[in-house]
Scaffold this motif. Structure first.
Motif, PDB file in Angstrom:
ATOM      1  N   GLY A  17      64.932  45.244  82.558  1.00 51.16           N
ATOM      2  CA  GLY A  17      63.951  44.962  83.602  1.00 51.16           C
ATOM      3  C   GLY A  17      63.159  46.219  83.896  1.00 51.16           C
ATOM      4  N   PHE A  18      61.844  46.080  84.102  1.00 53.87           N
ATOM      5  CA  PHE A  18      61.027  47.278  84.296  1.00 53.87           C
ATOM      6  C   PHE A  18      59.751  46.928  85.048  1.00 53.87           C
ATOM      7  CE2 PHE A  18      59.558  45.191  80.516  1.00 53.87           C
ATOM      8  CZ  PHE A  18      58.190  45.347  80.518  1.00 53.87           C
ATOM      9  N   GLY A  19      59.103  47.970  85.555  1.00 55.27           N
ATOM     10  CA  GLY A  19      57.815  47.811  86.215  1.00 55.27           C
ATOM     11  C   GLY A  19      57.195  49.169  86.492  1.00 55.27           C
ATOM     12  N   LEU A  20      55.908  49.166  86.711  1.00 54.20           N
ATOM     13  CA  LEU A  20      55.200  50.400  87.066  1.00 54.20           C
ATOM     14  C   LEU A  20      55.242  50.601  88.569  1.00 54.20           C
ATOM     15  CD1 LEU A  20      52.002  50.352  84.805  1.00 54.20           C
ATOM     16  CD2 LEU A  20      53.937  51.933  84.658  1.00 54.20           C
ATOM     17  N   THR A  21      55.408  51.850  88.975  1.00 55.47           N
ATOM     18  CA  THR A  21      55.354  52.238  90.381  1.00 55.47           C
ATOM     19  C   THR A  21      54.319  53.353  90.507  1.00 55.47           C
ATOM     20  OG1 THR A  21      57.674  51.674  90.780  1.00 55.47           O
ATOM     21  CG2 THR A  21      56.645  53.228  92.302  1.00 55.47           C
ATOM     22  N   ARG A  29      61.280  57.340  97.721  1.00 57.55           N
ATOM     23  CA  ARG A  29      61.874  56.035  97.437  1.00 57.55           C
ATOM     24  C   ARG A  29      63.382  56.161  97.217  1.00 57.55           C
ATOM     25  NH1 ARG A  29      58.866  51.972  95.461  1.00 57.55           N
ATOM     26  NH2 ARG A  29      60.190  51.520  93.644  1.00 57.55           N
ATOM     27  N   SER A  30      64.122  55.248  97.801  1.00 61.89           N
ATOM     28  CA  SER A  30      65.557  55.180  97.609  1.00 61.89           C
ATOM     29  C   SER A  30      65.862  54.040  96.647  1.00 61.89           C
ATOM     30  CB  SER A  30      66.255  54.939  98.948  1.00 61.89           C
ATOM     31  OG  SER A  30      67.635  54.749  98.766  1.00 61.89           O
ATOM     32  N   TYR A  31      66.642  54.346  95.592  1.00 61.79           N
ATOM     33  CA  TYR A  31      67.024  53.351  94.601  1.00 61.79           C
ATOM     34  C   TYR A  31      68.501  53.020  94.773  1.00 61.79           C
ATOM     35  CZ  TYR A  31      62.586  54.109  92.228  1.00 61.79           C
ATOM     36  OH  TYR A  31      61.244  54.170  91.926  1.00 61.79           O
ATOM     37  N   PRO A  32      68.835  51.758  95.063  1.00 55.85           N
ATOM     38  CA  PRO A  32      70.242  51.402  95.251  1.00 55.85           C
ATOM     39  C   PRO A  32      70.993  51.402  93.937  1.00 55.85           C
ATOM     40  CG  PRO A  32      68.871  49.435  95.326  1.00 55.85           C
ATOM     41  CD  PRO A  32      67.935  50.612  95.240  1.00 55.85           C
ATOM     42  N   ARG A  33      72.301  51.307  94.042  1.00 57.55           N
ATOM     43  CA  ARG A  33      73.155  51.218  92.858  1.00 57.55           C
ATOM     44  C   ARG A  33      72.772  49.994  92.020  1.00 57.55           C
ATOM     45  NH1 ARG A  33      79.788  50.773  92.968  1.00 57.55           N
ATOM     46  NH2 ARG A  33      80.083  50.629  90.714  1.00 57.55           N
ATOM     47  N   VAL A  34      72.813  50.148  90.710  1.00 57.12           N
ATOM     48  CA  VAL A  34      72.492  49.044  89.811  1.00 57.12           C
ATOM     49  C   VAL A  34      73.672  48.781  88.880  1.00 57.12           C
ATOM     50  CG1 VAL A  34      70.018  49.503  89.875  1.00 57.12           C
ATOM     51  CG2 VAL A  34      71.415  50.583  88.104  1.00 57.12           C
ATOM     52  N   PRO A  35      73.850  47.522  88.426  1.00 53.84           N
ATOM     53  CA  PRO A  35      74.950  47.204  87.511  1.00 53.84           C
ATOM     54  C   PRO A  35      74.603  47.549  86.073  1.00 53.84           C
ATOM     55  CG  PRO A  35      73.736  45.216  88.034  1.00 53.84           C
ATOM     56  CD  PRO A  35      73.094  46.329  88.816  1.00 53.84           C
ATOM     57  N   GLN A  71      75.210  55.498  91.166  1.00 56.84           N
ATOM     58  CA  GLN A  71      75.625  55.111  92.512  1.00 56.84           C
ATOM     59  C   GLN A  71      74.453  55.049  93.483  1.00 56.84           C
ATOM     60  OE1 GLN A  71      78.938  54.275  93.103  1.00 56.84           O
ATOM     61  NE2 GLN A  71      78.919  54.432  90.879  1.00 56.84           N
ATOM     62  N   GLY A  72      73.262  55.183  92.979  1.00 57.98           N
ATOM     63  CA  GLY A  72      72.084  55.244  93.830  1.00 57.98           C
ATOM     64  C   GLY A  72      71.459  56.626  93.764  1.00 57.98           C
ATOM     65  N   HIS A  73      70.155  56.694  93.916  1.00 51.20           N
ATOM     66  CA  HIS A  73      69.456  57.973  93.842  1.00 51.20           C
ATOM     67  C   HIS A  73      68.100  57.821  94.518  1.00 51.20           C
ATOM     68  CE1 HIS A  73      68.045  55.590  90.429  1.00 51.20           C
ATOM     69  NE2 HIS A  73      66.924  56.276  90.500  1.00 51.20           N
ATOM     70  N   GLY A  74      67.332  58.890  94.551  1.00 47.32           N
ATOM     71  CA  GLY A  74      66.007  58.857  95.140  1.00 47.32           C
ATOM     72  C   GLY A  74      64.972  59.470  94.229  1.00 47.32           C
ATOM     73  N   LEU A  75      63.728  59.123  94.470  1.00 49.24           N
ATOM     74  CA  LEU A  75      62.568  59.765  93.856  1.00 49.24           C
ATOM     75  C   LEU A  75      61.574  60.068  94.960  1.00 49.24           C
ATOM     76  CD1 LEU A  75      61.879  57.588  90.664  1.00 49.24           C
ATOM     77  CD2 LEU A  75      62.693  59.947  90.678  1.00 49.24           C
ATOM     78  N   ILE A  86      62.567  51.649 100.220  1.00 48.31           N
ATOM     79  CA  ILE A  86      63.710  51.175  99.433  1.00 48.31           C
ATOM     80  C   ILE A  86      63.183  50.338  98.283  1.00 48.31           C
ATOM     81  CG2 ILE A  86      65.835  49.823  99.433  1.00 48.31           C
ATOM     82  CD1 ILE A  86      66.136  50.457 102.383  1.00 48.31           C
ATOM     83  N   ALA A  87      63.469  50.757  97.056  1.00 46.54           N
ATOM     84  CA  ALA A  87      62.988  50.047  95.874  1.00 46.54           C
ATOM     85  C   ALA A  87      63.642  48.676  95.789  1.00 46.54           C
ATOM     86  CB  ALA A  87      63.304  50.849  94.618  1.00 46.54           C
ATOM     87  N   GLY A  88      62.834  47.673  95.445  1.00 49.30           N
ATOM     88  CA  GLY A  88      63.369  46.323  95.350  1.00 49.30           C
ATOM     89  C   GLY A  88      62.301  45.334  94.942  1.00 49.30           C
TER      90      GLY A  88
END
Length: 300
Positions: A17-21, A29-35, A71-75, A86-88
Motif C-alpha cells: 500500500g502506498f501514496g504520495l504525501t 506527522r505521526s505514523y502508527p505501528r503497522v503489521p 512500533q511507530g515513528h514520526g516525520l 496522524i497519518a491515516g
C-alpha cells in the motif's frame, strides 16, 4: 536457491500500500505501528525521520528508509516540530503552508503477522539507504523509475508502481546486507559459500531428513564448526532453522493452494499428518486446517 527472494516470497502477503504525501513546512506527522514494514522515499525536498528508540535521521531527495516491525515513528520538517498530524486513510495528499515543500512516497509492505524470518528479525529499527552517488546503482535506478512513474502518471501506472515497489524492497534489503561488515549475522552467512549452499539446500528441499551431519556436509565443514558458524550467522541452531523453514513453507502452501494436508506434510518432512499438525500448531498457534480456512489468526 535465491535465499533473499525466497524469504520475501514466503513472508510477504498482498500488494504494497502506498501514496504520495506533500507537505509545506512547518509540518509533523505521526505514523502508527503497522503489521509489517513501513517505508518512505523522499521525492522532493527534505525532512527528518523520528524513530521511537534512536536519534532523528535527516532525509534528502532520493533517500529511502524501511522500518520493519515498526512500533511507530514520526516525520517532520525539523526534529523540533510537533507531530500534530496522524497519518491515516482519508487524509489530504497536499497541505500547503508558508515553508519549503517536501514530497514523500509513503507506504506499507505487509508481512505475516504471527511468524517471521530471522533475516528480517535481524534488521535494525531503521534501514536508511541515502542517495549517495555511485552506491547501489540498481536501487537508485528503481527510485528514479518509481519517481518518474508517480510524477507523470499514465496508462498502467496502477500496475507498474506496485511492481516497482516490490523491486524497491529487494534492493533496500540487498543494500542493507551489502553494508554489513561484521563476521556474524545474515550478511556474513550469505557471503559464506558453505553456509549459503546449506541454506539453499534447505530452502530447495525442506522435506529431506536433515541432520546436522548432512547439513555440515553441504557446507564442507565438520559438524561442530558448522553448527557454531551457522548459529552465529543465522541466529539459531541448524535444525531449529530447518523446522522454522518447514513451517513457513507449510503455511505458504496452506495459504496459496488447496493441496491435501497429507501432501503438504510429506513435502515438509513429516511422515504423518498427525505429526505435521502437531508441529504446525506448536509453531503457528493453530491447526493447519483452521489456518487454511481463516489465515494465521484463525486459532485466536
Amino acid at each position: 536457491m535465491d535465499i533473499l527472494s525466497d524469504t520475501i516470497a514466503a513472508t510477504r502477503v498482498g500488494r504494497p500500500g502506498f501514496g504520495l504525501t506533500i507537505r509545506d513546512a512547518p509540518w509533523g506527522r505521526s505514523y502508527p505501528r503497522v503489521p509489517g514494514a513501513g517505508f518512505h522515499m523522499v521525492v522532493q525536498g527534505s525532512c527528518w525521520l523520528i524513530p521511537q528508540r534512536s536519534e532523528p535521521v535527516p532525509l534528502s531527495v532520493g533517500d529511502v528508509v524501511l522500518l520493519y516491525g515498526n512500533q511507530g515513528h514520526g516525520l517532520a520538517d525539523s526534529p523540533g516540530t510537533p507531530l500534530n498530524e496522524i497519518a491515516g486513510p482519508g487524509e489530504p495528499e497536499l497541505v500547503e503552508g508558508p515553508g519549503p515543500r517536501t514530497t514523500l512516497l509513503c507506504g506499507v509492505y505487509e508481512f505475516e503477522r504471527d511468524w517471521s524470518h530471522p533475516m528480517l528479525d535481524a534488521l535494525p529499527e531503521v534501514v536508511h539507504v541515502p542517495a549517495r552517488l555511485g552506491r547501489h546503482p540498481r536501487l537508485r535506478a528503481t527510485v528514479d523509475l518509481l519517481t518518474a512513474e508517480l510524477e507523470e502518471r499514465g496508462p498502467g501506472t496502477d500496475a507498474a508502481a506496485p511492481a516497482l515497489l516490490d523491486v524497491l524492497l529487494v534492493h533496500i534489503l540487498r543494500a542493507w546486507l551489502a553494508e554489513q561488515e561484521d563476521d556474524t549475522g545474515w550478511a556474513a552467512a550469505l557471503r559464506d559459500t558453505g553456509l549459503a549452499a546449506t541454506l539453499g539446500a534447505v530452502h530447495d528441499a525442506p522435506g529431506r531428513p536433515w541432520t546436522v551431519a548432512s547439513l555440515a556436509a553441504h557446507a564442507g565443514m565438520s559438524r561442530a564448526a558448522f553448527a557454531r558458524r551457522f548459529t552465529a550467522g543465522v541466529g539459531e541452531p541448524p535444525l531449529a532453522y530447518v523446522t522454522r523453514w518447514r513451517m513457513i513453507t507449510a503455511a505458504r502452501r496452506l495459504r496459496e493452494g488447496d493441496a491435501p494436508l497429507a501432501a503438504i506434510a510429506k513435502e515438509v518432512g513429516y511422515s504423518s499428518e498427525y505429526a505435521f499438525a502437531k508441529a504446525f500448531k506448536k509453531a503457528h498457534g493453530t491447526a493447519p486446517g483452521r489456518y487454511r480456512r481463516g489465515g494465521p489468526d484463525a486459532g485466536q
